[in-house]
Design a protein around this motif. Structure first.
Motif, PDB file in Angstrom:
ATOM      1  N   VAL A 170      13.192  -4.230   2.146  1.00  0.00           N
ATOM      2  CA  VAL A 170      12.562  -4.842   0.929  1.00  0.00           C
ATOM      3  C   VAL A 170      11.660  -6.000   1.241  1.00  0.00           C
ATOM      4  CG1 VAL A 170      12.949  -5.065  -1.467  1.00  0.00           C
ATOM      5  CG2 VAL A 170      14.160  -3.273  -0.342  1.00  0.00           C
ATOM      6  N   LYS A 171      12.424  -7.003   1.825  1.00  0.00           N
ATOM      7  CA  LYS A 171      11.957  -8.350   2.059  1.00  0.00           C
ATOM      8  C   LYS A 171      10.521  -8.158   2.678  1.00  0.00           C
ATOM      9  CE  LYS A 171      13.747 -12.636   3.328  1.00  0.00           C
ATOM     10  NZ  LYS A 171      14.850 -13.529   3.870  1.00  0.00           N
ATOM     11  N   MET A 172      10.750  -7.444   3.900  1.00  0.00           N
ATOM     12  CA  MET A 172       9.688  -7.363   4.759  1.00  0.00           C
ATOM     13  C   MET A 172       8.329  -6.652   3.989  1.00  0.00           C
ATOM     14  SD  MET A 172       9.407  -5.653   8.511  1.00  0.00           S
ATOM     15  CE  MET A 172       9.723  -4.188   7.907  1.00  0.00           C
ATOM     16  N   GLY A 173       8.596  -5.579   3.092  1.00  0.00           N
ATOM     17  CA  GLY A 173       7.711  -4.882   2.144  1.00  0.00           C
ATOM     18  C   GLY A 173       7.093  -5.793   1.186  1.00  0.00           C
ATOM     19  N   ASN A 174       7.452  -7.134   0.987  1.00  0.00           N
ATOM     20  CA  ASN A 174       7.002  -7.935   0.101  1.00  0.00           C
ATOM     21  C   ASN A 174       6.106  -9.237   0.724  1.00  0.00           C
ATOM     22  OD1 ASN A 174       7.816  -6.739  -2.388  1.00  0.00           O
ATOM     23  ND2 ASN A 174       9.804  -7.524  -1.810  1.00  0.00           N
ATOM     24  N   ILE A 175       5.879  -8.926   2.096  1.00  0.00           N
ATOM     25  CA  ILE A 175       5.067 -10.051   2.789  1.00  0.00           C
ATOM     26  C   ILE A 175       3.700  -9.727   2.360  1.00  0.00           C
ATOM     27  CG2 ILE A 175       4.379 -10.804   4.937  1.00  0.00           C
ATOM     28  CD1 ILE A 175       7.163  -9.719   6.144  1.00  0.00           C
ATOM     29  N   SER A 176       3.128 -11.142   2.062  1.00  0.00           N
ATOM     30  CA  SER A 176       1.483 -11.275   1.691  1.00  0.00           C
ATOM     31  C   SER A 176       1.027 -10.015   1.082  1.00  0.00           C
ATOM     32  CB  SER A 176       0.890 -11.214   2.967  1.00  0.00           C
ATOM     33  OG  SER A 176       1.214 -12.275   3.822  1.00  0.00           O
ATOM     34  N   PRO A 177       1.596  -9.956  -0.359  1.00  0.00           N
ATOM     35  CA  PRO A 177       1.133  -8.721  -1.225  1.00  0.00           C
ATOM     36  C   PRO A 177      -0.479  -8.917  -1.541  1.00  0.00           C
ATOM     37  CG  PRO A 177       2.508  -9.991  -2.418  1.00  0.00           C
ATOM     38  CD  PRO A 177       2.653 -10.689  -1.056  1.00  0.00           C
ATOM     39  N   LEU A 178      -1.238  -7.833  -1.626  1.00  0.00           N
ATOM     40  CA  LEU A 178      -2.548  -7.884  -1.998  1.00  0.00           C
ATOM     41  C   LEU A 178      -2.578  -7.871  -3.632  1.00  0.00           C
ATOM     42  CD1 LEU A 178      -4.223  -5.211   0.004  1.00  0.00           C
ATOM     43  CD2 LEU A 178      -4.225  -7.447   0.659  1.00  0.00           C
ATOM     44  N   THR A 179      -3.540  -8.745  -3.996  1.00  0.00           N
ATOM     45  CA  THR A 179      -3.423  -9.063  -5.685  1.00  0.00           C
ATOM     46  C   THR A 179      -5.011  -8.570  -5.940  1.00  0.00           C
ATOM     47  OG1 THR A 179      -3.941 -11.365  -5.258  1.00  0.00           O
ATOM     48  CG2 THR A 179      -1.653 -10.685  -5.457  1.00  0.00           C
ATOM     49  N   GLY A 180      -5.110  -8.599  -7.342  1.00  0.00           N
ATOM     50  CA  GLY A 180      -6.477  -8.532  -8.081  1.00  0.00           C
ATOM     51  C   GLY A 180      -7.058  -7.066  -7.660  1.00  0.00           C
ATOM     52  N   SER A 181      -8.224  -7.050  -7.146  1.00  0.00           N
ATOM     53  CA  SER A 181      -8.955  -5.911  -6.917  1.00  0.00           C
ATOM     54  C   SER A 181      -8.789  -5.390  -5.225  1.00  0.00           C
ATOM     55  CB  SER A 181     -10.315  -5.738  -7.253  1.00  0.00           C
ATOM     56  OG  SER A 181     -10.930  -6.782  -6.578  1.00  0.00           O
ATOM     57  N   ALA A 182      -8.035  -6.363  -4.509  1.00  0.00           N
ATOM     58  CA  ALA A 182      -7.836  -6.148  -3.093  1.00  0.00           C
ATOM     59  C   ALA A 182      -7.071  -4.781  -2.971  1.00  0.00           C
ATOM     60  CB  ALA A 182      -7.278  -7.211  -2.346  1.00  0.00           C
ATOM     61  N   GLY A 183      -7.504  -3.902  -1.995  1.00  0.00           N
ATOM     62  CA  GLY A 183      -6.648  -2.920  -1.606  1.00  0.00           C
ATOM     63  C   GLY A 183      -6.740  -1.819  -2.555  1.00  0.00           C
ATOM     64  N   GLU A 184      -5.482  -0.974  -2.680  1.00  0.00           N
ATOM     65  CA  GLU A 184      -5.301   0.097  -3.661  1.00  0.00           C
ATOM     66  C   GLU A 184      -3.754   0.461  -4.058  1.00  0.00           C
ATOM     67  OE1 GLU A 184      -6.978   3.973  -2.770  1.00  0.00           O
ATOM     68  OE2 GLU A 184      -5.784   4.003  -0.762  1.00  0.00           O
ATOM     69  N   ILE A 185      -3.392   0.713  -5.281  1.00  0.00           N
ATOM     70  CA  ILE A 185      -2.036   1.244  -5.289  1.00  0.00           C
ATOM     71  C   ILE A 185      -2.162   2.745  -5.205  1.00  0.00           C
ATOM     72  CG2 ILE A 185       0.012   1.826  -6.994  1.00  0.00           C
ATOM     73  CD1 ILE A 185      -1.335  -0.956  -8.305  1.00  0.00           C
ATOM     74  N   ARG A 186      -1.466   3.329  -3.961  1.00  0.00           N
ATOM     75  CA  ARG A 186      -1.312   4.867  -3.870  1.00  0.00           C
ATOM     76  C   ARG A 186      -0.807   5.680  -4.595  1.00  0.00           C
ATOM     77  NH1 ARG A 186      -4.144   4.187   0.959  1.00  0.00           N
ATOM     78  NH2 ARG A 186      -3.364   2.826   2.399  1.00  0.00           N
ATOM     79  N   HIS A 187      -1.436   6.502  -5.336  1.00  0.00           N
ATOM     80  CA  HIS A 187      -0.957   7.505  -6.154  1.00  0.00           C
ATOM     81  C   HIS A 187      -0.634   8.767  -5.274  1.00  0.00           C
ATOM     82  CE1 HIS A 187      -2.003   5.031  -9.566  1.00  0.00           C
ATOM     83  NE2 HIS A 187      -3.175   4.807  -9.193  1.00  0.00           N
ATOM     84  N   ASN A 188      -1.230   9.020  -4.351  1.00  0.00           N
ATOM     85  CA  ASN A 188      -0.623  10.128  -3.514  1.00  0.00           C
ATOM     86  C   ASN A 188      -0.611   9.592  -1.947  1.00  0.00           C
ATOM     87  OD1 ASN A 188      -0.684  12.282  -2.014  1.00  0.00           O
ATOM     88  ND2 ASN A 188      -2.488  13.382  -2.678  1.00  0.00           N
ATOM     89  N   CYS A 189       0.538   9.390  -1.525  1.00  0.00           N
ATOM     90  CA  CYS A 189       1.038   8.892  -0.317  1.00  0.00           C
ATOM     91  C   CYS A 189       0.412   9.958   0.880  1.00  0.00           C
ATOM     92  CB  CYS A 189       2.624   8.370  -0.094  1.00  0.00           C
ATOM     93  SG  CYS A 189       2.848   7.180  -1.247  1.00  0.00           S
ATOM     94  N   ARG A 190       0.435  11.027   0.541  1.00  0.00           N
ATOM     95  CA  ARG A 190      -0.075  12.021   1.574  1.00  0.00           C
ATOM     96  C   ARG A 190      -1.373  11.551   2.172  1.00  0.00           C
ATOM     97  NH1 ARG A 190       2.830  16.874  -1.558  1.00  0.00           N
ATOM     98  NH2 ARG A 190       1.735  15.745  -3.021  1.00  0.00           N
ATOM     99  N   ARG A 191      -2.364  10.821   1.493  1.00  0.00           N
ATOM    100  CA  ARG A 191      -3.332  10.451   1.929  1.00  0.00           C
ATOM    101  C   ARG A 191      -3.334   9.513   3.320  1.00  0.00           C
ATOM    102  NH1 ARG A 191      -7.491   8.382  -2.213  1.00  0.00           N
ATOM    103  NH2 ARG A 191      -6.235   6.809  -2.032  1.00  0.00           N
ATOM    104  N   VAL A 192      -2.342   8.983   3.390  1.00  0.00           N
ATOM    105  CA  VAL A 192      -2.206   7.960   4.478  1.00  0.00           C
ATOM    106  C   VAL A 192      -2.143   8.638   5.734  1.00  0.00           C
ATOM    107  CG1 VAL A 192      -0.651   6.298   5.501  1.00  0.00           C
ATOM    108  CG2 VAL A 192      -0.958   6.296   2.952  1.00  0.00           C
TER     109      VAL A 192
END
Length: 195
Positions: A170-192
């Motif tokens: 969990v700690k590693m998953g919180n490294i350098s999170p993208l903010t604002g309009s950078a990146g995307e929040i995945r709604h469908n993880c199968r696209r990865v």
């Protein structure tokens, strides 16, 4: 988990990058032959501590490594034919059978020779028996009292290892999170893409 490992809640809403960089990621993660101070520094640069380092290294209970990643343990840092003194000689002889002094770079070897497909604390037992495949595994036992103590604790208590591993993930998953309009929040993880 199907492999028997711990579970943890993944915080939702993290923004994922729209691109990936192999060279960028390889510069940030420890190499199999890095020294312990180098590995500690790479973890510290990401806000991770010694407990995170030793617990997350336990992920090597599953997976494979290529011959080229540990050859120097079998034939010496200067190719002098000397087996690393921290590697069990019988295990080294077995590895040499499929990892020659030259060639065979892509040959795969289990990171955990005992329970290759099971997520458990056997990785730490392997290290204690001098059967850690990578130099970066074995130095956890031989280069620092603090990391050595954690190796012993995780070998003795799988529940403690699972608890620390889950918290470190969990700690590693919180490294350098993208903010604002950078990146995307995945709604469908199968696209990865999966490798």
């Amino acid at each position: 988990m199907q492999t028997g490992g711990p579970g943890w809640e993944v915080p939702l809403g993290r923004r994922d990058s729209l691109t990936a960089s192999l060279s960028g990621s390889n510069n940030l993660i420890p190499a199999p032959n890095d020294s312990l101070p180098t590995i500690i520094g790479k973890f510290a640069n990401q806000g991770l501590d010694i407990v995170d380092l030793v617990a997350l290294s336990g992920g090597h209970t599953i997976g494979d490594s290529r011959c080229v990643s540990f050859r120097q343990r079998l034939y010496g840092q200067n190719n002098n034919g000397q087996v690393d003194r921290t590697l069990n000689p019988a295990y080294a002889a077995e590895l040499r059978g499929r990892c020659p002094r030259s060639g065979g770079d892509q040959n795969l070897f289990a990171l955990d020779l005992v329970t290759q497909f099971r997520f458990d604390n056997q990785y730490y037992h392997n290290i204690l028996a001098m059967n850690g495949l990578l130099s970066s595994d074995e130095i956890l036992l031989t280069q620092s009292r603090e990391t050595m103590d954690l190796v012993h604790r995780y070998a003795a208590d799988q529940g403690l290892f699972f608890d620390h591993f889950a918290k470190s993930m969990v700690k590693m998953g919180n490294i350098s999170p993208l903010t604002g309009s950078a990146g995307e929040i995945r709604h469908n993880c199968r696209r990865v893409n999966h490798f």
